[in-house]
Design an enzyme around this catalytic site. Sequence first.
Site, PDB file in Angstrom:
ATOM      1  N   GLU A  17       0.842  -1.130   0.090  1.00 22.04           N
ATOM      2  CA  GLU A  17       0.159   0.075  -0.017  1.00 22.04           C
ATOM      3  C   GLU A  17       0.743   1.520   0.016  1.00 22.04           C
ATOM      4  OE1 GLU A  17      -3.635  -0.464   2.562  1.00 22.04           O
ATOM      5  OE2 GLU A  17      -2.416  -2.034   3.215  1.00 22.04           O
ATOM      6  N   SER A 153      -6.319  -2.350   1.704  1.00 26.27           N
ATOM      7  CA  SER A 153      -6.652  -1.753   0.376  1.00 26.27           C
ATOM      8  C   SER A 153      -7.130  -3.004  -0.679  1.00 26.27           C
ATOM      9  CB  SER A 153      -5.346  -1.420  -0.350  1.00 26.27           C
ATOM     10  OG  SER A 153      -5.071  -0.029   0.104  1.00 26.27           O
ATOM     11  N   TYR A 223      -9.007   2.944  -5.896  1.00 26.62           N
ATOM     12  CA  TYR A 223      -8.274   4.020  -6.116  1.00 26.62           C
ATOM     13  C   TYR A 223      -8.183   4.812  -7.562  1.00 26.62           C
ATOM     14  CZ  TYR A 223      -6.837   2.832  -1.379  1.00 26.62           C
ATOM     15  OH  TYR A 223      -6.807   2.434  -0.059  1.00 26.62           O
ATOM     16  N   ARG A 262     -11.842   4.064  10.602  1.00 27.25           N
ATOM     17  CA  ARG A 262     -13.142   3.930   9.948  1.00 27.25           C
ATOM     18  C   ARG A 262     -13.124   2.222   9.916  1.00 27.25           C
ATOM     19  NH1 ARG A 262     -10.567   3.215   4.904  1.00 27.25           N
ATOM     20  NH2 ARG A 262     -11.152   1.172   4.710  1.00 27.25           N
ATOM     21  N   ASP A 264     -15.527  -0.827   8.156  1.00 28.07           N
ATOM     22  CA  ASP A 264     -16.264  -1.062   6.944  1.00 28.07           C
ATOM     23  C   ASP A 264     -17.381  -2.400   7.353  1.00 28.07           C
ATOM     24  OD1 ASP A 264     -14.340   0.526   5.809  1.00 28.07           O
ATOM     25  OD2 ASP A 264     -13.045  -1.277   5.231  1.00 28.07           O
ATOM     26  N   GLU A 277     -14.629  -5.059   9.150  1.00 28.35           N
ATOM     27  CA  GLU A 277     -13.135  -4.933   9.484  1.00 28.35           C
ATOM     28  C   GLU A 277     -13.022  -3.397   9.842  1.00 28.35           C
ATOM     29  OE1 GLU A 277     -10.206  -4.365   5.940  1.00 28.35           O
ATOM     30  OE2 GLU A 277     -11.439  -6.002   5.786  1.00 28.35           O
ATOM     31  N   ASN A 279     -10.108   0.140  10.462  1.00 32.04           N
ATOM     32  CA  ASN A 279      -8.971   0.558   9.755  1.00 32.04           C
ATOM     33  C   ASN A 279      -8.381   1.599  11.060  1.00 32.04           C
ATOM     34  OD1 ASN A 279      -8.719  -0.673   7.020  1.00 32.04           O
ATOM     35  ND2 ASN A 279     -11.067  -0.218   7.593  1.00 32.04           N
ATOM     36  N   GLY A 283      -7.351   5.740   4.784  1.00 28.17           N
ATOM     37  CA  GLY A 283      -6.953   6.428   3.501  1.00 28.17           C
ATOM     38  C   GLY A 283      -7.280   8.071   3.479  1.00 28.17           C
TER      39      GLY A 283
END
Length: 316
Positions: A17, A153, A223, A262, A264, A277, A279, A283
């Site tokens: 990443e 990612s 991305y 964050r 998900d 999950e 984070n 990002g």
Amino acid sequence: MADLHRVLVLAGGLSPEHEVSVRSGLRVAESLRRLDVEVQTADVDAALLGRLAADPPQAVFPVLHGAPGEDGVIREVLEISGVPYVGARPDACRAAFSKPIAKSLVAAEGVPVPRGVTLPKAAFRDLGARELVDRIAAALGLPLFVKPDQGGSAFGAAPAATAEELSNALVSSFAYGDTAMVEERIDGTEIAVGVVDTGDGPVALPPVEIVPDGGVYDYSARYTAGRTEFFAPARLDGAAAGAAMDAALTAHRALGLRDLSRTDMIVEPSGRVVFLEANVAPGMTETSLFPMALQAAGMDFGITCRELAHRALLRG
């Protein structure tokens, strides 16, 4: 109260990443500079410790994705260097970075999680790959979703609608780690919910809905501009949105996270929210979800970054 003047943004790293981290770090640095904060940027290399000792910044803003940025290693180094930093402490990073551990801790707080198994590569070698793949498919049912037990990612993550696809997905996952998670594939609305704490306690941001053009939110869809449609806030009814925000706050607290995170999730058609999950270093690129959520909440990205760095300074 100490004023914030100088921040070091850490970005890059040696994980797959790297490119995303560099883009995230650049955006954080530019946003802070626009607010008259002196910002230096650095990668994680042999010069870092000397730099921290010779010219310690007031605060470090780690924007490192993957190991060692999110697994607690760099946070340990910053701790022993006596440098304040934005984000979760090492123990919390380790808990969140291990998807099976995070899943267990969040499930223990009552948040639904997918059924699944976590198995090392060696198990397929020692027990017979075909037999074990068939047993997993029979136990969990198809379709399934496979991903490495660590990392982000969407590297090494893939859906599997058949036993053959499951075998292929496992091979892909093992290219990024020695252990894979195989979970039931949850149908519904894919969302991400950010949590931010600038001093008054953690607050959940509006959910961001993710609609990738190919149906799977993989690296390219994440991305590449135009590959995914985002809705911020998500197109959820009030009850589902509230449940998602509550689940993100529960995950943030259950994992012992700090400053920002964050989570998900998938919202099923019934409105049930399923944790996927969490984070610890979301990002920060132009197509990243955390900045979108800040904007949906009416919060300025640069000001939020400055407040997070200032909060770290005050802790130090």
